[in-house]
Structure formats: C-alpha cells, structure tokens
Design an enzyme around this catalytic site. Structure first.
Site: not given
Ligand code: PSU
Ligand code: MN
Length: 296
Positions: A22, A154
């Site tokens: 990703e 997270k």
């Molecule tokens: N994992 C990490 N760092 C990140 C992300 C995941 O260690 O920045 C990113 C991924 O791209 C995930 C996004 O899809 O954070 C989620 O964002 P949101 O909460 O806006 O959907």
C-alpha cells in the site's frame, strides 16, 4: 489501463508469487525522509523472502502496479500526491493527478491485477467518538477476495466497534500465532480473536477451503502483532492529546487518520515511528510467505 513494473511483469509471466503493498503509508503515514527508505526496505524484504513486491499507486492518472525507483520517490516526496480511496480512483484518472492508495483502493487494484495477498500497517475502521466515521476499508474488505496482513486496526480507532463491524460484514479475522487482537502500536488491543493460525500454510488451507465452499467473496484479515510494542503510558497519553487536538482543529474526513499518525510521530521522539516501521516490515515478510504458500 494498468501499468505494471518490469519485475511484476516478469513475475506474472513466470507465475511467481506477488505481494501488493500500500502507498498511503508512504505518502501520508510516515514522515520524510524515512518514508522513502522504508518503502525500499519493505520491497527488499519481500524480494529476499522469494516474492515480488507490487507497490500500488496512481501516477499522472495512471494506475501503477509495481513502482520503478523514480516513481516510488515521487509518491514519497511530491506533496501534490493525494490520498485516494476506491471512490476517488476514476476521478484521479480523469484529472491525471497522482495519488497514493488506501487499503480499500489498494485491495481493489490488487484484485483487478490478479494479486491475492496484500500487506499494510493497520486497517482503517470505526473512529472513536464518531461512529459514523467508518473507513471505506471495512466495506472494501467485505467485497474483495484478498488476504490482507495487518497489525489489527489502528489503535486511534474504536477497536471493539470495528471488530463488531467486521463480524457483521462476515469478514474472517485470523490471529497469526496469537488469540489476542493486535492494537497496531500495541501487541494486544485487549480484545480476543477466536481463530488462531500458526503458519502461512494454515492460511493457504483456509483460502482454498473458502474457494471450495464459495465463502470466498470477501477478504481474509490476518493480524500479525508487533513484537516490541510502544510504551503503553506514552501511547495512551498521545492518543488522548491527539484526539483532542483533532477535535479542536476541526479535522474531518480523510485527513483524520494522517493527522493522528503525525501527532504520534511528532510527539513520541521516534517511538511510534519505530513501531510503525517494525509493523510494516513484519507484515510484508508474512505476506510474502503467505503468497508463496498460496502459490500466488
Ligand atoms: N497503516 C499505516 N499507516 C497508514 C495507513 C495504514 O501504518 O497511513 C492508512 C491506510 O491507507 C488505510 C488508511 O487505508 O490509513 C485509513 O484511512 P481512513 O481512516 O481515512 O480510511
Ligand atoms: Mn474516515
């Protein structure tokens, strides 16, 4: 429609295992200049394990599966690179912008490219205090047949809320060598996982069984806990101050997650960064081993 890197083309032609990676982590998740170094290190880990890395992003409106070195550099260093989820993809193509892809968008493109295994850091999920703010990652997982390796969701999120949503969406969650749901920066989020797997071959067996009984229309989430977790007291303090700061600054939408990650990185003296990098590396290695076990 898709531009493949030279090494991904070679792997496809020889039927060798490929791991999707990703790019939002690189552009919006890790600070410069460490982000570019980590992007290269992660690709090397996948190669050394015997699989081919395919970092996914859009460059000047073109979907890329596998990035050449100068393209990786662009995703890491060009501040015009936006964060794209699935709904943004066709728009980014039309406007010929460059974008890093979230878990949702990366999984979508990986599946389009015939890739079955994908590594990230932590999944998006339900946000704390704003249960209507739910990452598009969750619905994407419900729709896309891919193995996704992560360190849980997270810890800035509502973990039990996210687990309930994954259950509703019928997305299987496996603990890799654990029965505890990992909490991204933390080894254990405090929640249980019903199903533990101990090897990449166990995951391949489940993947194949699902195909036979046609429960293979969604993702399999493999959660891989970080070994040396972040200091818990520091973690909890930064979580509280980060949520408060986000509220105060009126941060909304797709800016919330990058804001909170940046708050951790700038206030933990490198501790959250170390853990985030450990997570991405270890997930990429496990994803490579799963791709090999799948023969994918
Ligand atoms: N994992 C990490 N760092 C990140 C992300 C995941 O260690 O920045 C990113 C991924 O791209 C995930 C996004 O899809 O954070 C989620 O964002 P949101 O909460 O806006 O959907
Ligand atoms: Mn959101």
């Amino acid at each position: 429609m898709i531009k493949y890197s030279r090494e991904v083309i070679a792997a496809q032609e020889s039927g060798l295992p490929i791991v999707a990676l990703e790019s939002t982590i690189i552009s919006h998740g890790l600070p410069r200049p460490r982000n570019l170094e980590v992007a290269h290190e992660v690709e090397s880990i996948v190669r050394d394990a015997g699989a081919t890395p395919a970092t996914i992003a859009l460059i000047d409106g073109i979907i890329h599966v596998g990035l050449e070195s100068d393209e990786l550099d662009r995703i890491a260093n060009d501040s015009n690179v936006v964060k794209a989820s699935t709904r943004d993809l066709a728009i980014i193509q039309a406007t010929q912008q460059s974008a890093a892809t979230t878990v949702a968008a990366t999984a979508h493109i990986a599946h389009l490219a015939g890739i079955s295994v994908f590594a990230t850091g932590g999944l998006g999920g339900v946000h704390r205090g704003h249960s209507y703010d739910e990452s598009a990652d969750l619905l994407a997982l419900a729709r896309i047949p891919i193995v996704i390796v992560c360190a849980g969701v997270k810890s800035i999120l509502d973990v039990p809320g996210t687990l309930e949503r994954l259950e509703t969406l019928a997305v299987p969650v496996l603990g890799y060598q654990t029965n505890r749901f990992p909490g991204f920066y933390l080894t254990d989020s405090g929640y249980e996982i019903e199903h533990r797997v101990d090897s990449a071959t166990d995951i391949a067996t489940i993947w194949n069984n699902r195909h036979d009984i046609k429960t293979d229309q969604c993702a399999i989430v493999v959660t891989n806990p970080v070994i040396h977790e972040m200091d818990r007291a520091l973690h909890d303090a930064l979580l509280n101050s980060g949520l408060e700061a986000a509220e105060k600054a009126g941060i909304t939408g797709k800016a919330v997650t990058p804001f909170l990650l940046e708050h951790f990185h700038s206030s933990s003296h490198g501790e959250s960064l170390r853990v985030n990098i450990d997570i991405i590396k270890s997930n990429s290695l496990l994803a490579a081993n799963i791709a090999i076990a799948l023969g994918a």
